[in-house]
Design an enzyme around this catalytic site. Structure first.
Site, PDB file in Angstrom:
ATOM      1  CG  HIS A  28      -0.390  -0.101   2.526  1.00 40.88           C
ATOM      2  ND1 HIS A  28       0.371   0.913   3.066  1.00 40.88           N
ATOM      3  CD2 HIS A  28      -0.429  -1.065   3.473  1.00 40.88           C
ATOM      4  CE1 HIS A  28       0.752   0.584   4.281  1.00 40.88           C
ATOM      5  NE2 HIS A  28       0.290  -0.630   4.555  1.00 40.88           N
ATOM      6  CG  HIS A  31       4.179  -1.607   2.307  1.00 42.80           C
ATOM      7  ND1 HIS A  31       2.882  -1.999   2.160  1.00 42.80           N
ATOM      8  CD2 HIS A  31       4.576  -2.056   3.511  1.00 42.80           C
ATOM      9  CE1 HIS A  31       2.508  -2.692   3.237  1.00 42.80           C
ATOM     10  NE2 HIS A  31       3.521  -2.729   4.075  1.00 42.80           N
ATOM     11  CB  CYS A 137       1.163  -7.847  18.798  1.00 42.76           C
ATOM     12  SG  CYS A 137       0.387  -7.152  17.315  1.00 42.76           S
ATOM     13  CB  CYS A 140       3.912  -6.341  16.284  1.00 39.84           C
ATOM     14  SG  CYS A 140       3.161  -4.730  16.439  1.00 39.84           S
ATOM     15  CB  CYS A 162      -1.077  -4.626  19.578  1.00 35.10           C
ATOM     16  SG  CYS A 162       0.180  -3.740  18.649  1.00 35.10           S
ATOM     17  CG  HIS A 165      -1.009  -4.009  14.445  1.00 33.02           C
ATOM     18  ND1 HIS A 165       0.263  -4.195  14.933  1.00 33.02           N
ATOM     19  CD2 HIS A 165      -0.906  -3.922  13.101  1.00 33.02           C
ATOM     20  CE1 HIS A 165       1.109  -4.236  13.910  1.00 33.02           C
ATOM     21  NE2 HIS A 165       0.427  -4.072  12.800  1.00 33.02           N
ATOM     22  CE  LYS A 313       1.849   2.103  10.386  1.00 28.32           C
ATOM     23  NZ  LYS A 313       2.103   0.718  10.678  1.00 28.32           N
ATOM     24  CE  LYS A 316       0.630  -5.292   4.496  1.00 26.88           C
ATOM     25  NZ  LYS A 316       1.701  -5.928   5.239  1.00 26.88           N
TER      26      LYS A 316
END
Ligand code: ME8
Length: 536
Positions: A28, A31, A137, A140, A162, A165, A313, A316
């Site tokens: 995405h 990256h 997690c 992670c 987490c 996430h 943030k 995905k």
């Protein structure tokens, strides 16, 4: 480490890496952000005449990938092969990423060396067996401490989450092998102190220093409840923890244990580009692993901030429907590469919006840069039949432009090339573009052209030469960021027959005035940055 080959190593390359990305899903914008930054840095240093090695790749082991493959009814290897070939590699090609290698952690050239490295640590007494229980997690791929967990709400009421996430952690209890990370705290702190440039930006450095000062715990480096990973060489009931496996890509991909010459010519990295979410792995665990093995440490770990969408943030699970392809379809690949580096200060978080992208595209790329290029080509066409005229006397206004260019070259190289200040480096070039536009407005060549006296025609030649020569320099300076439009402009200026290929133009020389020779054929190609369609 087994040294192979007796050939003497050549000069060391400037070695740039990206994180190797998890292939549980397609890439995405986040990256692509880090990967484009690495590509621009790579191209910039190449144009400085340096030997550069740019590495990217994929992280394919661990529970996260295994579960995704299971959920899709295929084996983990099949899943990885499919994602790498159908999603990851094609996107990097589409974005013109000029990486020298692409490492996959399931490749034998990697897994064999990982086993050797871990065996070596074991033989040195750096690894011991023990038990561990704690919150883990999976997204992670990391054990968390109780203190950092968040209390769940709504559907996660009563669970602990987490902090990155915002998903529930899982309680794990395992017999594992441990790396004596706790023994490296003092040495790491001494290294940060002696090498202030080791972690960038400053805020990231401070956070890491504070974390290490609190005391490090030993690190569990194996997992025994699943088997999608590299087996521990002396105990095949365990697989190596995915982060140890993954970090080693930076060594295995450049010849660690297999090609000593290449290894010496490349390792260690000059810049590991990472997102700030994985800074600790790179600035704490990775250097400690290298210290334990007697290998040199990287020069710099540079953390980029997070791309945010709607205040969250981008990840995905939170894409808000935008893929890199959607943006490149609308704005083009070059504008895409330019925008994120231009609009966001590297190291800080930055919000993405269509509105901001459209506004910057229109004002800076289409109006300031694209229009300048097409106006100059059109005027050389109209007044000099497409042949770049010989300039006459260089006046004060022309000297100001030549001086402005010298400043732009110096600032861009210092900011982008040295300090990874991509926004500042690009701004230095665009400030110069503004200056050239101002020069044209002031000199008004379209008015000068109406006067047919020899003196006025000479003046007209000087003005258009100055503008074209300025564009020649901009093309060289922007080639790393926008290779495609730069190539088009290079062609439109008729520069190649006289000056050679654009990528071969040394940056250090970009500011030397008067390189574009009079007499080149200037042609007006299609608009570099066409008007945006009103679709968004
Ligand atoms: O962490 N903003 O892989 P990953 C900016 N496999 N950058 C972002 C981003 C965002 N919203 N989202 C992702 C892993 N990134 C491990 C790495 S390395 C030995 C192993 C970028 O697929 C950023 O560079 O989760 C971040 O660190 C990386 O993608 C995480 O990719």
């Amino acid at each position: 480490m087994a040294a192979t080959g007796s050939e003497q190593a050549g000069p060391k390359a400037y070695y740039v890496s990206t994180p190797i990305y998890y292939v549980n899903d397609a890439p995405h914008l986040g990256h692509a952000y880090t990967t484009v930054a690495g590509d621009v840095l790579t191209r910039w240093h190449r144009q400085r005449g340096e030997k550069v090695w740019y590495l990217t790749g994929t992280d394919e082991h661990g529970q996260k990938i295994m579960r995704t493959a299971e959920a899709n009814g295929v084996s983990p290897q099949e899943w990885c092969d499919r994602l790498v070939e159908e999603s990851w590699k094609p996107l990097w090609e589409h974005l013109r990423i000029a990486n020298d290698d692409f490492i996959r952690t399931t490749e034998k050239r990697h897994t064999d060396r990982v086993r050797e490295f871990v065996q070596d640590l074991y033989d040195r007494g750096e690894i011991y067996q023990g038990g561990y229980e704690g919150p883990y997690c999976v997204p992670c791929e990391e054990y968390k401490t109780y203190g950092e967990l968040l209390d769940g709400e709504g559907e996660y009421e009563g669970l602990q989450l987490c902090p990155i996430h915002k998903k529930p952690v899982e309680m794990l209890k395992e017999e594992n092998y441990f790396f004596k990370l706790s023994a490296y705290g003092e040495r790491l702190l001494a290294h940060y102190e002696a090498h202030p440039e080791f972690i960038q930006p400053e805020s990231a450095r401070n956070e890491v220093v504070q974390f290490v000062r609190q005391g490090l715990e030993d690190l569990s480096i194996s997992r025994s409840t699943f088997d999608w990973g590299v087996k521990i060489p002396w105990d095949d009931k365990h697989v190596i923890y995915v982060w140890i496996d993954a970090l080693l890509n930076y060594a295995t991909a450049v010849g660690y244990g297999s090609d000593q010459k290449k290894f010496e010519e490349t390792f260690p990295a000059d810049v590991h580009l990472v997102g700030k979410d994985i800074l600790r792995f790179h600035a704490v665990i990775w250097p400690a692993m290298l210290m334990a093995n007697g290998l040199p440490l990287p020069k710099r770990i540079a953390a980029n901030g997070w791309l945010m969408v709607g205040g969250e943030k981008m990840s995905k699970s939170n894409l808000t429907g935008i893929s890199p392809h959607e943006l490149t379809d609308h704005f083009g690949v070059d504008a895409y590469r330019w925008y994120f580096l231009r609009a966001i200060v590297f190291g800080q978080d930055g919000s993405f919006s269509w509105e901001d992208f459209s506004a910057r595209y229109t004002s800076e790329l289409a109006n300031d840069y694209g229009n300048l290029a097409s106006r100059v080509a059109a005027m050389v066409g109209k007044y000099f039949d497409g042949t770049l005229p010989e300039p006459a006397a260089h006046g004060e206004a022309e000297q100001a432009i030549a001086d402005g260019l010298t400043t732009a070259v110096r600032d861009a190289d210092e900011k982008l090339g040295e300090h990874l200040d991509f926004a500042g480096g690009i701004a230095a070039v665009f400030d110069f573009i503004k200056q050239v536009n101002g020069y044209l407005t002031e000199q008004a060549p379209w008015k000068v052209a109406k006067d047919t006296s020899a003196e006025a025609q000479e003046r007209l030649a000087t003005i258009l030469y100055t503008a074209a020569e300025s564009l020649r320099a901009c093309t060289v300076l922007l080639n790393a960021v926008m290779p495609e439009s730069s190539a088009k402009l290079w062609e439109s200026l008729g520069a190649e027959p006289a000056l050679g290929a654009l990528a071969d133009q040394p940056l250090a020389d970009a500011g030397r005035w008067g390189q574009l020779p009079a007499g080149t054929k200037v042609t007006k190609g299609a608009a570099l940055f066409p008007r945006l369609e009103e679709t968004k």
